[in-house]
Design a protein around this motif. Structure first.
Motif, PDB file in Angstrom:
ATOM      1  N   HIS A  10      -3.105  42.580 -10.018  1.00  0.00           N
ATOM      2  CA  HIS A  10      -2.270  42.500  -8.822  1.00  0.00           C
ATOM      3  C   HIS A  10      -1.361  43.729  -8.780  1.00  0.00           C
ATOM      4  CE1 HIS A  10       0.356  41.043 -12.014  1.00  0.00           C
ATOM      5  NE2 HIS A  10       1.379  41.356 -11.238  1.00  0.00           N
ATOM      6  N   LEU A  11      -0.657  43.877  -7.666  1.00  0.00           N
ATOM      7  CA  LEU A  11       0.334  44.944  -7.545  1.00  0.00           C
ATOM      8  C   LEU A  11       1.717  44.326  -7.397  1.00  0.00           C
ATOM      9  CD1 LEU A  11      -1.347  47.421  -5.021  1.00  0.00           C
ATOM     10  CD2 LEU A  11      -1.272  47.571  -7.501  1.00  0.00           C
ATOM     11  N   ASP A  12       2.681  44.939  -8.005  1.00  0.00           N
ATOM     12  CA  ASP A  12       4.081  44.571  -7.802  1.00  0.00           C
ATOM     13  C   ASP A  12       4.920  45.797  -8.125  1.00  0.00           C
ATOM     14  OD1 ASP A  12       4.284  44.685 -10.571  1.00  0.00           O
ATOM     15  OD2 ASP A  12       4.636  42.569 -10.827  1.00  0.00           O
ATOM     16  N   SER A  13       6.220  45.640  -8.103  1.00  0.00           N
ATOM     17  CA  SER A  13       7.082  46.789  -8.333  1.00  0.00           C
ATOM     18  C   SER A  13       8.357  46.360  -9.037  1.00  0.00           C
ATOM     19  CB  SER A  13       7.423  47.445  -6.995  1.00  0.00           C
ATOM     20  OG  SER A  13       8.128  46.530  -6.185  1.00  0.00           O
ATOM     21  N   HIS A  14       9.036  47.332  -9.570  1.00  0.00           N
ATOM     22  CA  HIS A  14      10.315  47.086 -10.228  1.00  0.00           C
ATOM     23  C   HIS A  14      11.332  46.600  -9.201  1.00  0.00           C
ATOM     24  CE1 HIS A  14      13.108  47.458 -13.492  1.00  0.00           C
ATOM     25  NE2 HIS A  14      13.879  48.298 -12.827  1.00  0.00           N
ATOM     26  N   HIS A  15      12.025  45.526  -9.523  1.00  0.00           N
ATOM     27  CA  HIS A  15      13.034  44.940  -8.641  1.00  0.00           C
ATOM     28  C   HIS A  15      12.474  44.574  -7.263  1.00  0.00           C
ATOM     29  CE1 HIS A  15      16.328  45.389 -11.413  1.00  0.00           C
ATOM     30  NE2 HIS A  15      16.052  46.663 -11.581  1.00  0.00           N
ATOM     31  N   ASP A  16      11.174  44.264  -7.200  1.00  0.00           N
ATOM     32  CA  ASP A  16      10.528  43.828  -5.952  1.00  0.00           C
ATOM     33  C   ASP A  16      10.694  44.807  -4.799  1.00  0.00           C
ATOM     34  OD1 ASP A  16       9.440  41.515  -7.050  1.00  0.00           O
ATOM     35  OD2 ASP A  16      11.224  40.335  -6.618  1.00  0.00           O
ATOM     36  N   VAL A  17      10.742  46.082  -5.105  1.00  0.00           N
ATOM     37  CA  VAL A  17      10.854  47.095  -4.062  1.00  0.00           C
ATOM     38  C   VAL A  17       9.691  46.983  -3.077  1.00  0.00           C
ATOM     39  CG1 VAL A  17      10.830  49.590  -3.628  1.00  0.00           C
ATOM     40  CG2 VAL A  17      12.179  48.662  -5.499  1.00  0.00           C
ATOM     41  N   HIS A  18       8.548  46.526  -3.543  1.00  0.00           N
ATOM     42  CA  HIS A  18       7.372  46.404  -2.681  1.00  0.00           C
ATOM     43  C   HIS A  18       7.566  45.393  -1.543  1.00  0.00           C
ATOM     44  CE1 HIS A  18       6.802  43.108  -5.547  1.00  0.00           C
ATOM     45  NE2 HIS A  18       6.069  42.524  -4.614  1.00  0.00           N
ATOM     46  N   ARG A  19       8.607  44.586  -1.613  1.00  0.00           N
ATOM     47  CA  ARG A  19       8.884  43.600  -0.554  1.00  0.00           C
ATOM     48  C   ARG A  19       9.745  44.157   0.573  1.00  0.00           C
ATOM     49  NH1 ARG A  19       9.843  37.737  -3.264  1.00  0.00           N
ATOM     50  NH2 ARG A  19       8.019  37.743  -4.594  1.00  0.00           N
ATOM     51  N   GLN A  20      10.299  45.328   0.412  1.00  0.00           N
ATOM     52  CA  GLN A  20      11.140  45.906   1.463  1.00  0.00           C
ATOM     53  C   GLN A  20      10.294  46.150   2.716  1.00  0.00           C
ATOM     54  OE1 GLN A  20      13.246  49.355   0.053  1.00  0.00           O
ATOM     55  NE2 GLN A  20      14.220  48.226  -1.610  1.00  0.00           N
ATOM     56  N   PRO A  21      10.822  45.809   3.880  1.00  0.00           N
ATOM     57  CA  PRO A  21      10.040  45.889   5.118  1.00  0.00           C
ATOM     58  C   PRO A  21       9.385  47.246   5.382  1.00  0.00           C
ATOM     59  CG  PRO A  21      12.082  44.715   5.515  1.00  0.00           C
ATOM     60  CD  PRO A  21      12.160  45.249   4.113  1.00  0.00           C
ATOM     61  N   ARG A  22      10.028  48.321   4.999  1.00  0.00           N
ATOM     62  CA  ARG A  22       9.434  49.644   5.236  1.00  0.00           C
ATOM     63  C   ARG A  22       8.314  49.962   4.265  1.00  0.00           C
ATOM     64  NH1 ARG A  22      14.273  53.677   5.119  1.00  0.00           N
ATOM     65  NH2 ARG A  22      12.544  54.919   4.386  1.00  0.00           N
ATOM     66  N   ILE A  23       8.329  49.322   3.115  1.00  0.00           N
ATOM     67  CA  ILE A  23       7.360  49.631   2.067  1.00  0.00           C
ATOM     68  C   ILE A  23       6.212  48.632   2.035  1.00  0.00           C
ATOM     69  CG2 ILE A  23       7.102  49.838  -0.451  1.00  0.00           C
ATOM     70  CD1 ILE A  23      10.006  50.858  -0.481  1.00  0.00           C
ATOM     71  N   ALA A  24       6.494  47.369   2.333  1.00  0.00           N
ATOM     72  CA  ALA A  24       5.511  46.291   2.200  1.00  0.00           C
ATOM     73  C   ALA A  24       4.175  46.564   2.898  1.00  0.00           C
ATOM     74  CB  ALA A  24       6.107  44.972   2.675  1.00  0.00           C
ATOM     75  N   PRO A  25       4.163  47.040   4.143  1.00  0.00           N
ATOM     76  CA  PRO A  25       2.861  47.272   4.789  1.00  0.00           C
ATOM     77  C   PRO A  25       1.992  48.291   4.051  1.00  0.00           C
ATOM     78  CG  PRO A  25       4.626  47.379   6.405  1.00  0.00           C
ATOM     79  CD  PRO A  25       5.272  47.308   5.060  1.00  0.00           C
TER      80      PRO A  25
END
Length: 79
Positions: A10-25
């Motif tokens: 799977h993919l994830d990121s430090h401190h859930d940065v991947h969930r930020q609206p600009r980054i998530a897509p």
């Protein structure tokens, strides 16, 4: 993949940065191209409290079957 000898699950990121609206897509598109899921976006609930470090201290007693069962008892909702 060269470093660990296998593809990621799977993919994830430090401190859930991947969930930020600009980054998530962008992360979703990248994961989709690789056939991977994204943590927190895969229809599976993520329980971030199952973690053995906070406040600058390590709490290994929280990581194990007992800690997981206690967390499920308090955090799991119907369905």
């Amino acid at each position: 993949m060269e470093l660990v000898g296998t593809a990621p699950t799977h993919l994830d990121s430090h401190h859930d940065v991947h969930r930020q609206p600009r980054i998530a897509p962008h992360v979703r598109a990248w994961a989709g191209g690789l056939g991977l899921r994204v943590r927190g976006d895969a229809g599976v609930r993520h329980l971030p409290k199952f973690y053995g470090q906070w406040g600058g201290e390590t709490h290994l007693e929280q990581i194990g079957v007992g800690g997981l069962l206690a967390l499920l008892d308090t955090e799991l909702e119907p369905g």
